[in-house]
Design an enzyme around this catalytic site. Structure first.
Site, PDB file in Angstrom:
ATOM      1  N   LYS A 130      36.458  37.638  54.969  1.00 58.09           N
ATOM      2  CA  LYS A 130      37.569  37.312  54.073  1.00 58.09           C
ATOM      3  C   LYS A 130      38.738  38.267  54.309  1.00 58.09           C
ATOM      4  O   LYS A 130      39.899  37.855  54.384  1.00 58.09           O
ATOM      5  CB  LYS A 130      37.102  37.382  52.604  1.00 58.09           C
ATOM      6  CG  LYS A 130      36.131  36.259  52.237  1.00 58.09           C
ATOM      7  CD  LYS A 130      35.456  36.459  50.890  1.00 58.09           C
ATOM      8  CE  LYS A 130      34.410  35.368  50.665  1.00 58.09           C
ATOM      9  NZ  LYS A 130      33.670  35.476  49.406  1.00 58.09           N
ATOM     10  N   GLN A 166      32.544  39.302  44.335  1.00 58.82           N
ATOM     11  CA  GLN A 166      31.546  38.747  45.250  1.00 58.82           C
ATOM     12  C   GLN A 166      30.210  38.589  44.520  1.00 58.82           C
ATOM     13  O   GLN A 166      29.731  39.498  43.850  1.00 58.82           O
ATOM     14  CB  GLN A 166      31.399  39.675  46.475  1.00 58.82           C
ATOM     15  CG  GLN A 166      30.565  39.093  47.602  1.00 58.82           C
ATOM     16  CD  GLN A 166      31.147  37.845  48.241  1.00 58.82           C
ATOM     17  OE1 GLN A 166      32.360  37.686  48.354  1.00 58.82           O
ATOM     18  NE2 GLN A 166      30.287  36.935  48.651  1.00 58.82           N
ATOM     19  N   ASP A 220      38.478  32.033  43.528  1.00 53.83           N
ATOM     20  CA  ASP A 220      37.195  31.400  43.853  1.00 53.83           C
ATOM     21  C   ASP A 220      37.106  30.008  43.213  1.00 53.83           C
ATOM     22  O   ASP A 220      36.288  29.187  43.620  1.00 53.83           O
ATOM     23  CB  ASP A 220      36.028  32.241  43.305  1.00 53.83           C
ATOM     24  CG  ASP A 220      35.370  33.087  44.383  1.00 53.83           C
ATOM     25  OD1 ASP A 220      35.314  32.629  45.536  1.00 53.83           O
ATOM     26  OD2 ASP A 220      34.895  34.189  44.048  1.00 53.83           O
TER      27      ASP A 220
HETATM   28  N1  GUN Z   1      28.685  34.434  47.167  1.00 53.55           N
HETATM   29  C1  GUN Z   1      28.372  33.408  47.999  1.00 53.55           C
HETATM   30  N2  GUN Z   1      29.427  32.580  48.126  1.00 53.55           N
HETATM   31  C2  GUN Z   1      30.422  33.084  47.385  1.00 53.55           C
HETATM   32  C3  GUN Z   1      31.769  32.681  47.139  1.00 53.55           C
HETATM   33  O1  GUN Z   1      32.264  31.656  47.617  1.00 53.55           O
HETATM   34  N3  GUN Z   1      32.483  33.499  46.320  1.00 53.55           N
HETATM   35  C4  GUN Z   1      31.960  34.613  45.754  1.00 53.55           C
HETATM   36  N4  GUN Z   1      32.741  35.325  44.946  1.00 53.55           N
HETATM   37  N5  GUN Z   1      30.736  35.019  45.956  1.00 53.55           N
HETATM   38  C5  GUN Z   1      29.960  34.255  46.784  1.00 53.55           C
END
Ligand code: GUN
Length: 296
Positions: A56, A100, A123
């Site tokens: 990211k 996350q 998100d």
């Molecule tokens: N953990 C697994 N996929 C995601 C996601 O798309 N966003 C976040 N914040 N955590 C995750």
């Protein structure tokens, strides 16, 4: 006769294309003295989370978004984490907040997600954003990134969903449920399957488009797929592999090797939905920046 081989739906390529477009938008924002910024919170040291965050941040840097990683130890209290979110909500230089997942068991994930200002919820997990999506396509604003990525891949390859039979395997809040809503918004006929579905094969084998987000390696086998179907594999599973330096390799939820001979098109995993999820996160960050600056 050469055996039939499905078209590969290249998520890396579509993600690259999406990021290129965003790069120009960032330049436009910077010329107005607006510098998009994403704050990413990591609690603990989950290796998969660290790897996702690395990807990211790399994409943020590529398009010119400021990426700020905030690390907390596994033992942080729920209160302390909530306080950090409150601080980021108030900080006008921050346009996107991402916590996350997963979080340690002593922290209530829902409470954390609901503390994020919905306009900074890049998100797309906040109930306000999920709720808006439910009202129809025109109300979708900050939508969850993996479902948006799936729609974008289908659009890029000109795969029409109107009136199509789409079967989704998995009903998570992050993928299965929202992608089901977004495809219904786009006039597909959607069936959502899950662990209690009675005859899974019946539903998967009549799908024009099959989307699998179950989190189990090789869960969908070729006999469960219709000849000429489009297969979208959302899975990302670590399986043991003594031939690999790391002792594991990543694989999706479908038996790619055999399904590739039967499907019309298929996403690889890795290299399909993963890069698209990241690209849509970057897109949401720009959208949030624009909303916060009253540009849209
Ligand atoms: N953990 C697994 N996929 C995601 C996601 O798309 N966003 C976040 N914040 N955590 C995750």
């Amino acid at each position: 006769m050469e055996p039939q081989q499905a078209q590969i739906l290249d998520g890396k390529l579509v993600a690259e294309h999406t990021l290129q477009k965003i790069m120009h938008e960032v330049e436009g924002l910077k010329s107005k003295n607006i510098c998009p910024k994403l704050s990413i919170i990591l609690v603990g040291e989950n290796p998969a989370s660290i790897s996702y965050i690395r990807q990211k941040r790399k994409s943020c840097e590529k398009v010119g978004i400021i990426d700020d990683q905030i690390n907390f130890s596994e033992t942080i209290s729920e209160k302390e984490l909530l306080n950090k979110i409150k601080e980021l909500n108030k900080d006008n230089s921050v346009h996107g907040i991402l916590v996350q997942l997963p979080l340690p068991k002593h922290i209530n994930e829902r409470k954390i997600i609901e503390a994020i200002n919905p306009v900074k919820d890049v998100d797309g997990f906040h109930p306000v954003n999920i709720g808006k999506m439910f009202l129809g396509k025109d109300y979708e604003e900050l939508s969850p990134c993996t479902p948006s990525g799936i729609i974008k891949i289908l659009e890029y390859y000109k795969i029409d969903v109107v009136g199509k039979e789409i079967t989704i395997v998995g009903r998570s809040n992050i993928v299965g449920k929202p992608v089901s809503t977004m495809l219904t918004n786009r006039s597909a006929t959607v069936t959502t399957c899950h662990s209690k579905t009675k005859d899974l094969k019946f539903h998967t084998s009549r799908a024009d488009i099959l989307i699998v987000a179950i989190g189990r390696a090789n869960f969908i086998t070729a006999d469960m797929v219709k000849e000429g179907a489009i297969v979208i594999d959302v899975g990302m599973n670590r399986v043991e592999d003594p031939n690999s330096k790391t002792n594991y390799r990543l694989t999706g939820d479908v038996d790619f090797e055999n399904i590739v001979k039967k499907a019309k098109a298929i996403t690889p995993a890795p290299g399909g939905c993963g890069p698209m999820t990241v690209a849509c996160l970057i897109e949401n960050t720009i959208k949030a920046t624009k909303i916060l600056n009253s540009i849209i």
